[in-house]
Write a protein that holds these residues in place. Sequence first.
Motif, PDB file in Angstrom:
ATOM      1  N   SER A 145       0.816  -1.223   0.000  1.00  0.00           N
ATOM      2  CA  SER A 145       0.000   0.000   0.000  1.00  0.00           C
ATOM      3  C   SER A 145       0.845   1.267   0.000  1.00  0.00           C
ATOM      4  CB  SER A 145      -0.913   0.008   1.234  1.00  0.00           C
ATOM      5  OG  SER A 145      -0.136   0.055   2.418  1.00  0.00           O
ATOM      6  N   SER A 146       2.175   1.131   0.004  1.00  0.00           N
ATOM      7  CA  SER A 146       3.015   2.327   0.155  1.00  0.00           C
ATOM      8  C   SER A 146       4.403   2.080  -0.431  1.00  0.00           C
ATOM      9  CB  SER A 146       3.128   2.653   1.650  1.00  0.00           C
ATOM     10  OG  SER A 146       4.000   3.730   1.891  1.00  0.00           O
ATOM     11  N   LYS A 182       4.297  -0.474  -3.406  1.00  0.00           N
ATOM     12  CA  LYS A 182       3.311   0.083  -4.351  1.00  0.00           C
ATOM     13  C   LYS A 182       3.961   0.365  -5.706  1.00  0.00           C
ATOM     14  CE  LYS A 182       1.618   4.247  -3.843  1.00  0.00           C
ATOM     15  NZ  LYS A 182       1.000   5.374  -3.158  1.00  0.00           N
ATOM     16  N   GLN A 199      -7.656   1.883   4.838  1.00  0.00           N
ATOM     17  CA  GLN A 199      -7.810   3.100   4.034  1.00  0.00           C
ATOM     18  C   GLN A 199      -6.636   3.239   3.066  1.00  0.00           C
ATOM     19  OE1 GLN A 199      -8.343   3.279   7.456  1.00  0.00           O
ATOM     20  NE2 GLN A 199     -10.558   3.383   7.240  1.00  0.00           N
ATOM     21  N   LYS A 200      -5.419   2.980   3.575  1.00  0.00           N
ATOM     22  CA  LYS A 200      -4.234   3.095   2.707  1.00  0.00           C
ATOM     23  C   LYS A 200      -4.280   2.046   1.591  1.00  0.00           C
ATOM     24  CE  LYS A 200      -0.156   3.215   4.778  1.00  0.00           C
ATOM     25  NZ  LYS A 200       0.801   3.094   5.910  1.00  0.00           N
ATOM     26  N   ALA A 220      -6.801   3.257  -1.006  1.00  0.00           N
ATOM     27  CA  ALA A 220      -6.242   4.371  -1.794  1.00  0.00           C
ATOM     28  C   ALA A 220      -5.223   3.851  -2.802  1.00  0.00           C
ATOM     29  CB  ALA A 220      -5.602   5.401  -0.862  1.00  0.00           C
ATOM     30  N   ASP A 245      -7.055   2.236  -5.722  1.00  0.00           N
ATOM     31  CA  ASP A 245      -7.600   3.257  -6.645  1.00  0.00           C
ATOM     32  C   ASP A 245      -6.487   3.820  -7.515  1.00  0.00           C
ATOM     33  OD1 ASP A 245     -10.056   2.896  -5.576  1.00  0.00           O
ATOM     34  OD2 ASP A 245     -10.027   4.703  -4.320  1.00  0.00           O
ATOM     35  N   GLU A 246      -5.338   4.101  -6.890  1.00  0.00           N
ATOM     36  CA  GLU A 246      -4.217   4.683  -7.639  1.00  0.00           C
ATOM     37  C   GLU A 246      -3.727   3.715  -8.722  1.00  0.00           C
ATOM     38  OE1 GLU A 246      -1.202   6.249  -4.947  1.00  0.00           O
ATOM     39  OE2 GLU A 246       0.241   6.242  -6.613  1.00  0.00           O
ATOM     40  N   GLU A 252      -5.865   3.474 -11.820  1.00  0.00           N
ATOM     41  CA  GLU A 252      -5.855   4.615 -12.766  1.00  0.00           C
ATOM     42  C   GLU A 252      -5.132   4.224 -14.048  1.00  0.00           C
ATOM     43  OE1 GLU A 252      -4.211   8.039 -10.797  1.00  0.00           O
ATOM     44  OE2 GLU A 252      -5.890   8.062  -9.369  1.00  0.00           O
TER      45      GLU A 252
END
Length: 272
Positions: A13-14, A18, A39-40, A43, A46-47, A50
């Motif tokens: 997630s980070s 990621k 939540q992370k 997000a 979603d990223e 894209e």
Amino acid sequence: MSENMVVIITGGSSGLGKALAQRFIKKGATVVLIARNKQKLAAAKDELLESCKDSSKVAVFNCDVADFSAIEKTFKDIIDSIGKIDILINSAGILREGYFEKLPIEVFREIMDINYFGTLNCSQAVIPFFKKQGGGRIVNIASLGGRFGCFGYAAYCSSKFAVVGLSDTLRCELKPLNIKIQLVCPPEFDSPMVDDLNTYRTEENRAVAQTTTVLSIEQTADEVFTGIMRNRYLIIPGRISRLLDLGNRWLPAISRAVVDYKIKRVYRGASD
Ligand SMILES: NC(=O)c1ccc[n+]([C@@H]2O[C@H](COP(=O)([O-])OP(=O)(O)OC[C@H]3O[C@@H](n4cnc5c(N)ncnc54)[C@H](OP(=O)(O)O)[C@@H]3O)[C@@H](O)[C@H]2O)c1
């Protein structure tokens, strides 16, 4: 490696996890991200979507890598919903910096639980699936701090040295099972982990850890991704980091003298 591969990324997630997910998605892979914060994770999903409109290409599971039974269940759930696992990338990790005598023992335990046992737990959980499938690949994200010690990283370097030892052992032990191990030892690179570190790190740590230039996350992820695809066992992003690693191996007395000099300069600056 095939386009339809399934890649599990802990810490996806980070940061580096990621950034690697982005690169695997571009190659047509399905990525499964594991981290604690929902939540992370949402997000990050979603990223990632894209750049890839196929929502079946990204799955997220919230789980603590330090908890073996939770990880075992998560891997079973992944197999039930996705059907296979080709690559496990162990990128989940935490960092705490500080003077050895001031770091509470709980910090040492927490770092070992996540960085070392987290890597071990996920590796143990995935092996039965790899054996059934006839093989697989585990990529362990350790650190240059797992190759040599660094001021202020008594807890962190210990956990990363343990990951290096585990990886070196599993490399030969799992090879007959057609399970490939790859070990990644990056120097410092831009990420939320380092943003946090920069709010409290000691001057001595900054002087020593930044002997190499701080890499961008893009360069780090590109070099790690290329190394994985080229089947390299040891992946050290950044030319200067590779030189430092060689220097530490072959000319350790000089490496130690450079580190001591840098720390002395910090103390001299403080007393001026
Ligand atoms: N950044 C650097 O300079 C650097 C240098 C060398 C090596 N590394 C290593 O590279 C890896 C990635 O670092 P990064 O800079 O990308 O870090 P980051 O941006 O802070 O990301 C860390 C990730 O790990 C997850 N995580 C932490 N504890 C977890 C746990 N107990 N269970 C599941 N997930 C957990 C975090 O999500 P949650 O908090 O939501 O769980 C997050 O997704 C780490 O292993 C780090 O030690 C980093």
